[in-house]
Structures are given as structure tokens and as C-alpha cells.
Design an enzyme around this catalytic site. Structure first.
Site, PDB file in Angstrom:
ATOM      1  N   GLU A   1      66.721 -16.363  55.657  1.00  0.00           N
ATOM      2  CA  GLU A   1      68.377 -18.002  55.954  1.00  0.00           C
ATOM      3  C   GLU A   1      67.532 -18.857  54.549  1.00  0.00           C
ATOM      4  O   GLU A   1      69.150 -19.325  54.486  1.00  0.00           O
ATOM      5  CB  GLU A   1      67.153 -18.766  57.159  1.00  0.00           C
ATOM      6  CG  GLU A   1      67.528 -18.123  58.077  1.00  0.00           C
ATOM      7  CD  GLU A   1      65.987 -16.978  58.538  1.00  0.00           C
ATOM      8  OE1 GLU A   1      65.054 -17.208  58.055  1.00  0.00           O
ATOM      9  OE2 GLU A   1      66.492 -16.325  59.725  1.00  0.00           O
TER      10      GLU A   1
ATOM     11  N   HIS B   1      63.314 -19.594  69.752  1.00  0.00           N
ATOM     12  CA  HIS B   1      65.071 -19.062  69.827  1.00  0.00           C
ATOM     13  C   HIS B   1      65.355 -19.581  71.110  1.00  0.00           C
ATOM     14  O   HIS B   1      66.499 -19.550  71.501  1.00  0.00           O
ATOM     15  CB  HIS B   1      64.402 -17.799  70.960  1.00  0.00           C
ATOM     16  CG  HIS B   1      64.323 -17.029  69.763  1.00  0.00           C
ATOM     17  ND1 HIS B   1      62.264 -16.449  68.725  1.00  0.00           N
ATOM     18  CD2 HIS B   1      64.782 -15.486  69.104  1.00  0.00           C
ATOM     19  CE1 HIS B   1      63.207 -15.442  67.769  1.00  0.00           C
ATOM     20  NE2 HIS B   1      63.788 -14.669  68.216  1.00  0.00           N
TER      21      HIS B   1
END
Lengths: 109, 344
Positions: free
Chosen positions: B78, B147
Site C-alpha cells: 500500500e 477488513h
């Protein structure tokens, strides 16, 4: 409907390819998660590959005897759009349930 | 009601309106497709965004249509996805990166906070960062750790970032296109538990895209929410109506900047407010909302602003979600506490 491609996964031990021995499903079959899809042979062993998900098989790649590299397409599934997310589940929009009732004297001052 | 909708009702024909029934996933996919078609400087990328079409299929078919140089996969890194966005923006592109899940944004915090948010400031306005960072956000899908997190307060605290979260397909379609057209970096938080519910999308008329939106008018109390909690608050409002309580639901939409005027108008009328979010309580955005309401409505408030939120724990996986995310009864209890309050 959405299509989801399942490439030949990394089978471990540094193996980069596998040979198709026998398909256990055909295009058009509805399969469940973990149902065996195909028998493969690597340079180490023969194995059955389980399905990573439920869905309808619409394409298979590789005839018996053909070799497939890790990462190349193996099976293509068709799934309803609303189950196409690969991680997690789709929450059900159940009728709302309550236990708490409200009580109030509303002075409209 | 727009004029075009009225005309359609009178004509009884679907051809005169641009209204279509789409899921949020489809609405976002369509918006991205149109942005890529109209703006040659836009590039879309992230983990699995290219060949696979995204783990939630938001970028489905876009690589095949727009090519591998405009819609592409990135390594699982990321900091690289967001670092590359900075370079692309400096070179004149309009990057639309995706961080695959909320909790995956943490490795890119340095790029977001120290580069994307302040490059325009640092360069005296010569290097704007027209970046729209899509982040599938919040919980509710029984996924594992990282998540299901709610990072809006983290992002909102960073000067230079704008933060928005749509609650339905119509807003998702229009807010994404609007965010992409902005010269500033926008964190676009998609409520992943609402990807698949369908709703009417008027592609021709987005309505007002800045500020908050009243999704249900009411007289007695204002529920303030955003993202996936808006749908839950609408359910709660229906249940409260059975008990004679008329609840207004305000979808905040923009979490930075927050529409303080909309809060003042709504709570100025209802004189009671409960703010609902999935994020943990402490230093959550509910505190900011409560302060803005108190600032404008202190003299007329019937009770202190209540917060119904997640807990001060790491987001729990699996079935424990139901205990963590504000449920209908917890929101109703929050409403009851406000209704019961009497000045000492």
C-alpha cells in the site's frame, strides 16, 4: 451474473506447473466450495484440487495430459452478482427485529 | 423532485429519465467507467483492480475496456500504491487508487498524511494532489481482521484531506464522479456491506453533492449517521414511528468538512440528537458532531447529544460483529436516553 477466474494456485514446494490427469467437473456443473475439481500431477505427487468457492463452472482449461503453469487460468465460474465479492459474505437485509420500545412524554414547549 | 422526473411520471415512459436500478457496486463501476472515458488523465489501480476486477468487482471489466496502462494491478504494497499516486499527480495525472480494505491503509499512512495531504501546501499550490483514494470501509461482512475498520476520524483529523462516504447507489455514483473532479485529495469510504443492495440512480441529476442530506424528515429527534449506518437508522426511524416518535435521519455524507449548518438546521428543529457510528467511541467522529450541535443548539437542546458507537476494542471478526456494530436495540436505547432526559 459475474465471471470469476480461478488460476492454477501455487501448489507449494517451488512447483511451477502441473499436468491435468482428469477433470472431475464439466462446464455447466454447479459445484460447492471444497468440492474436488480436477486431478493434477506435479513432479512430486498427484492431487485433487478442491474448489475455492461455490458457483457454476462455465469454462475449464487444459485437457488430460496438458501442462498448466501456476497462475494460468484453470476454471472460470459464473456466480450471481450479489455473491461476487471474494472476501466476506453479503449481509442479508432481514426484517428489522426489536426488543426495545420507546416511551416518552413529549412536552412540545 | 426534478422537472425531468415529473415529466417522466406524466409521460409514463422510462425513456425520458436517466433513472436506473443499480447496486452500489454497479453504480461505482459505472462511475469509474465514465470517469475513465471522459478524463484521459485518470488512472485506476490497486491490488487485484486490473485483471480480476477487484475483490468486490468495482473495477470489473475496466481493464479490458480502457487498457492495461490505465487500469492496472499493483504489488501487495500500500505504501507503493499511494507513493506512486503522489508521483502520478505531480506528473499531471488524476490517480484513483484503491486500498483493498480499510485496515490495509495503515501501511500507507505516511504517504497519505505526509505527502498526499500536504504536497499542495508544501509546494505553495504548484503541486496539487487530485487523488481520489477509494477505501472499501466499515464492517458487516463477516471478514477477518483489517477488513471491517472505520478510519474516518483518522483521516478527518489530517489537514488537507477531504473525507466522504456514500450511503446508497445514487450518492455513490455521483459523489465518486464529484470527488474525482476535485483538485484536492479525497478519501472515498465505500460501505462494503451496502455494495449489493440496489437503489434508483438518476444518472442525469445528482442533486446537491456537497454537505449532508436529510434522508428522512422528522420532528422529535435527529439521528446523524453515515455510510452503512444510514440504512440501519432508517430502520430504527420506522420502528420509532410505531411508538409515536418522529425521527429525522441526517446522512452526513461529507465527514471532512462536516456540514455544520445542516446539523444546526436539523437539530435546531428537533432539539434532540443521537449520532451513530461503527468506529470506536473514544475520539470518534461522534464527538465532533456532538460538539458542532452543542455549539449551535445549546440553548434549545432538550438533552445532551447521545453517541451510539462501536466499542474501544480492535474490530472483532466473525459473529462478534453483531455485538460490536450498533444494532437496532442499542440505537433505540440511545434514543430513549435522550427522550427521558430532564434538566436537573
Amino acid at each position: 451474473m459475474a465471471e470469476i477466474s480461478f488460476p492454477l494456485p501455487d501448489l507449494g514446494e517451488g512447483l511451477i506447473e502441473a499436468t491435468v490427469l482428469d477433470w472431475l467437473v464439466s462446464p455447466g456443473d454447479q459445484v460447492e466450495r471444497n468440492q474436488p475439481l480436477v486431478e493434477l500431477e506435479t513432479s512430486k505427487s498427484a492431487l485433487e484440487l478442491p474448489s475455492p468457492q461455490a458457483g457454476k463452472v462455465i469454462r475449464i482449461h487444459g485437457s488430460p495430459g496438458e501442462t498448466i503453469n501456476v497462475g494460468e487460468p484453470l476454471v472460470v465460474f459464473e456466480v450471481p452478482d450479489n455473491t461476487a465479492g471474494i472476501v466476506g459474505t453479503v449481509p442479508k437485509d432481514d426484517a428489522p427485529k426489536r426488543r426495545v420500545r420507546l416511551s416518552a412524554v413529549l412536552d412540545e414547549d | 423532485m426534478s422537472e425531468s422526473n415529473t415529466a417522466t411520471l406524466e409521460a409514463g415512459s422510462a425513456t425520458e429519465t436517466q433513472s436506473v436500478k443499480l447496486s452500489m457496486q454497479q453504480a461505482l463501476n459505472r462511475a469509474l467507467d465514465e470517469i475513465l472515458s471522459t478524463d484521459p488523465k485518470t488512472v485506476v489501480f490497486g491490488e487485484d483492480c486490473g485483471q480480476l476486477g477487484g475483490v468486490f468487482r468495482i473495477t470489473d471489466g475496466l481493464q479490458a475496456k480502457h487498457g492495461e496502462s490505465r487500469v492496472f494491478d499493483t504489488p501487495l504494497a500500500e505504501s507503493g500504491i499511494l507513493g506512486m499516486s503522489v508521483g502520478l499527480a505531480m506528473a499531471g495525472f488524476h490517480p484513483m487508487p484503491e486500498v483493498q480494505f480499510d485496515g490495509f491503509a495503515y501501511p500507507a499512512i505516511n504517504q497519505i498524511v505526509c505527502q498526499i495531504a500536504r504536497m499542495n501546501y508544501r509546494s505553495r499550490g504548484t503541486l496539487p494532489m487530485p487523488i481520489t483514494l477509494r477505501v472499501p470501509s466499515f464492517g458487516g461482512i463477516r471478514a477477518p481482521e483489517h477488513h471491517g475498520e472505520s478510519l474516518e476520524a483518522l483521516f478527518a483529523h489530517v489537514p488537507g484531506l477531504k473525507v466522504v462516504s456514500p450511503s446508497d447507489p445514487h450518492d455513490a455514483y455521483h459523489l465518486l464522479k464529484y470527488a474525482a473532479s476535485r483538485p484536492d485529495p479525497v478519501i472515498f469510504m465505500e460501505p462494503k456491506s451496502r455494495y449489493w443492495q440496489k437503489g434508483d440512480v438518476d444518472t442525469a441529476d445528482g442533486g446537491t453533492l456537497t454537505g449532508a442530506r436529510i434522508v428522512r424528515p422528522g420532528r422529535h429527534l435527529t439521528l446523524v449517521a453515515w455510510g452503512a449506518m444510514v440504512a440501519r437508522c432508517l430502520q430504527v426511524a420506522e420502528l420509532a414511528a410505531e411508538d409515536g416518535i418522529d425521527v429525522e435521519v441526517l446522512d452526513l455524507r461529507w465527514l471532512k468538512p462536516i456540514d455544520a449548518e445542516a446539523l444546526a438546521t436539523s437539530v435546531g428543529k428537533t432539539r434532540r440528537a443521537v449520532v451513530v457510528h461503527e468506529a470506536p467511541l473514544t475520539s470518534g467522529l461522534g464527538a465532533e458532531v456532538a460538539q458542532l450541535i452543542t455549539q449551535s443548539c445549546f440553548d434549545t437542546l432538550k438533552a445532551p447529544v447521545e453517541r451510539v458507537t462501536g466499542f474501544d476494542v480492535p474490530y472483532p471478526s466473525g459473529d462478534l460483529e453483531d455485538e460490536y456494530i450498533p444494532n437496532i436495540d442499542r440505537i433505540l436505547l440511545g434514543i430513549q436516553r435522550v427522550l427521558e432526559y430532564r434538566r436537573g
